[in-house]
Motif scaffolding. Structure first.
Motif, mmCIF file in Angstrom:
data_model
loop_
_atom_site.group_PDB
_atom_site.id
_atom_site.type_symbol
_atom_site.label_atom_id
_atom_site.label_comp_id
_atom_site.label_asym_id
_atom_site.label_seq_id
_atom_site.Cartn_x
_atom_site.Cartn_y
_atom_site.Cartn_z
ATOM 1 N N ILE A 132 0.625 -1.491 -0.135
ATOM 2 C CA ILE A 132 -0.345 -0.016 0.405
ATOM 3 C C ILE A 132 0.579 0.971 -0.043
ATOM 4 O O ILE A 132 1.649 1.430 0.446
ATOM 5 N N HIS A 133 0.642 2.109 -1.058
ATOM 6 C CA HIS A 133 1.185 3.401 -0.862
ATOM 7 C C HIS A 133 0.486 4.562 -1.516
ATOM 8 O O HIS A 133 -1.022 4.590 -1.725
ATOM 9 N N PHE A 134 0.555 6.164 -0.530
ATOM 10 C CA PHE A 134 0.052 7.435 -0.816
ATOM 11 C C PHE A 134 0.882 7.632 -1.686
ATOM 12 O O PHE A 134 1.808 7.698 -2.250
ATOM 13 N N LEU A 135 0.131 8.813 -2.304
ATOM 14 C CA LEU A 135 0.172 9.452 -4.077
ATOM 15 C C LEU A 135 0.637 10.796 -3.518
ATOM 16 O O LEU A 135 -0.805 10.954 -3.318
ATOM 17 N N THR A 136 1.307 11.395 -3.025
ATOM 18 C CA THR A 136 1.570 12.724 -2.522
ATOM 19 C C THR A 136 2.375 13.946 -3.040
ATOM 20 O O THR A 136 2.076 13.415 -4.456
ATOM 21 N N GLY A 137 1.668 14.760 -2.815
ATOM 22 C CA GLY A 137 2.573 16.009 -3.174
ATOM 23 C C GLY A 137 1.591 17.412 -3.679
ATOM 24 O O GLY A 137 0.615 16.599 -3.357
ATOM 25 N N PRO A 138 2.180 18.850 -4.665
ATOM 26 C CA PRO A 138 1.537 19.556 -4.372
ATOM 27 C C PRO A 138 0.007 19.750 -5.305
ATOM 28 O O PRO A 138 0.527 18.642 -6.111
ATOM 29 N N SER A 139 -0.943 20.280 -5.689
ATOM 30 C CA SER A 139 -2.142 20.385 -7.219
ATOM 31 C C SER A 139 -1.833 20.828 -8.259
ATOM 32 O O SER A 139 -0.176 21.553 -7.943
ATOM 33 N N GLY A 140 -1.048 19.705 -9.247
ATOM 34 C CA GLY A 140 -0.585 20.289 -10.268
ATOM 35 C C GLY A 140 0.826 19.748 -10.064
ATOM 36 O O GLY A 140 1.188 19.282 -11.273
ATOM 37 N N ALA A 141 1.352 18.885 -9.650
ATOM 38 C CA ALA A 141 2.436 17.757 -9.511
ATOM 39 C C ALA A 141 2.305 16.469 -10.363
ATOM 40 O O ALA A 141 3.763 16.234 -11.105
ATOM 41 N N GLY A 142 1.186 16.713 -11.104
ATOM 42 C CA GLY A 142 1.034 14.974 -12.072
ATOM 43 C C GLY A 142 -0.219 13.697 -11.187
ATOM 44 O O GLY A 142 0.182 12.741 -12.132
ATOM 45 N N LYS A 143 -0.083 14.205 -9.693
ATOM 46 C CA LYS A 143 -0.602 12.814 -9.008
ATOM 47 C C LYS A 143 -1.827 12.169 -10.473
ATOM 48 O O LYS A 143 -2.061 11.096 -10.540
ATOM 49 N N SER A 144 -2.448 13.216 -10.753
ATOM 50 C CA SER A 144 -4.224 12.722 -11.843
ATOM 51 C C SER A 144 -2.947 11.300 -13.184
ATOM 52 O O SER A 144 -3.837 10.660 -13.854
ATOM 53 N N SER A 145 -1.997 12.311 -13.190
ATOM 54 C CA SER A 145 -1.578 11.716 -14.651
ATOM 55 C C SER A 145 -0.808 10.505 -14.159
ATOM 56 O O SER A 145 -1.456 9.753 -15.041
ATOM 57 N N LEU A 146 -0.273 10.383 -13.464
ATOM 58 C CA LEU A 146 -0.406 9.212 -12.727
ATOM 59 C C LEU A 146 -0.896 8.049 -13.188
ATOM 60 O O LEU A 146 -0.699 6.405 -12.960
ATOM 61 N N MET A 147 -1.992 8.579 -11.698
ATOM 62 C CA MET A 147 -2.958 7.629 -12.047
ATOM 63 C C MET A 147 -3.839 7.453 -13.598
ATOM 64 O O MET A 147 -3.743 6.006 -13.213
ATOM 65 N N ARG A 148 -4.220 7.802 -14.386
ATOM 66 C CA ARG A 148 -4.174 7.743 -15.135
ATOM 67 C C ARG A 148 -3.377 6.310 -16.447
ATOM 68 O O ARG A 148 -3.861 5.528 -16.445
ATOM 69 N N LEU A 149 -2.152 6.756 -15.996
ATOM 70 C CA LEU A 149 -1.158 5.684 -16.508
ATOM 71 C C LEU A 149 -1.766 3.801 -16.062
ATOM 72 O O LEU A 149 -1.766 2.994 -16.542
#
Length: 225
Positions: A22-39
């Motif tokens: 289990i991992h948490f994906l963290t970082g500021p808004s606009g960092a690319g979290k949603s893009s990484l999720m889509r990958l």
């Protein structure tokens, strides 16, 4: 990864999700979290590089091979992707119906999950009549009903009250204990610190892996991603 001819939104990223972790994906808004999720959900392919999932090179797969892999992934995105012409319980049942499950058994599982996420009185409702928080909980129930090999949750507690956030996070942790590899994108560092799982931290499109605190557990093993 880039969108169209724009600059890369993700670059120089390399990481592995161990089976049952289990991992948490963290970082500021606009960092690319949603893009990484889509990958990870196979909604996009990388502009360059390699993505291996469940032992398959997904970059080179034919498009008609992707659905069978996607069925092993439960996903909660911020746009929910609910089917407006189906009721709440029909939305939740859909993944298992597609997999060929028995209707009576699937319905019982869906009813139990909807009760768990506080939607016992909204099973017949259609998504357009639900609030944002109700839609989010419905999307979570749909994502977890099949005990997926990989669960991706993008800000899953963002639109719910603290008591419901507690229930939802408990649901994710229990699923992880059963072997589901889990990635939760969040801005809520209180949850990150409380659970003590490792972080995948994104900043300006680049990723840093932050190890879990000493003694923290990460669930059991079943399948890798």
């Amino acid at each position: 990864m880039r969108y169209g001819l724009g600059s890369e939104v993700l670059r120089n990223i390399s990481f592995e999700l161990k089976p049952g972790s289990i991992h948490f994906l963290t970082g500021p808004s606009g960092a690319g979290k949603s893009s990484l999720m889509r990958l990870l959900f196979l909604a996009h392919r990388p502009s360059r590089g390699l993505v291996t999932m469940f032992g398959r090179d997904v970059v080179s797969l034919d498009r008609d091979e992707l659905p069978s892999l996607r069925r092993r992934i439960g996903v909660v995105l911020q746009d929910f992707r609910l089917l407006d012409h189906l009721s709440a319980i029909e939305n939740v049942m859909l993944p298992l119906k597609i997999a060929g499950g028995e209707d009576r058994i699937i319905r019982a599982q869906a009813e139990e999950l909807l009760s768990w996420v506080g939607l016992a009185d909204r099973m017949a409702a259609r998504p357009p009549t639900l609030s944002g928080g109700e839609k989010q909980r419905l999307a979570i129930a749909r994502a977890v009903i099949g005990q997926p090999d990989l669960l991706l949750a993008d800000e899953p507690t963002g639109n719910v009250d603290p008591a419901m956030a507690e229930r939802l996070m408990h649901l994710f942790l229990e699923l992880n204990k059963l072997g589901t590899t889990t990635v939760i994108a969040t801005h809520d560092m209180a949850w990150v610190e409380r659970i003590g799982a490792p972080q995948l931290r994104l900043d300006r499109g680049e990723l840093t892996t932050i190890a879990a605190p000493a003694g923290a557990g990460t669930g059991s093993s079943r399948h890798g991603a």
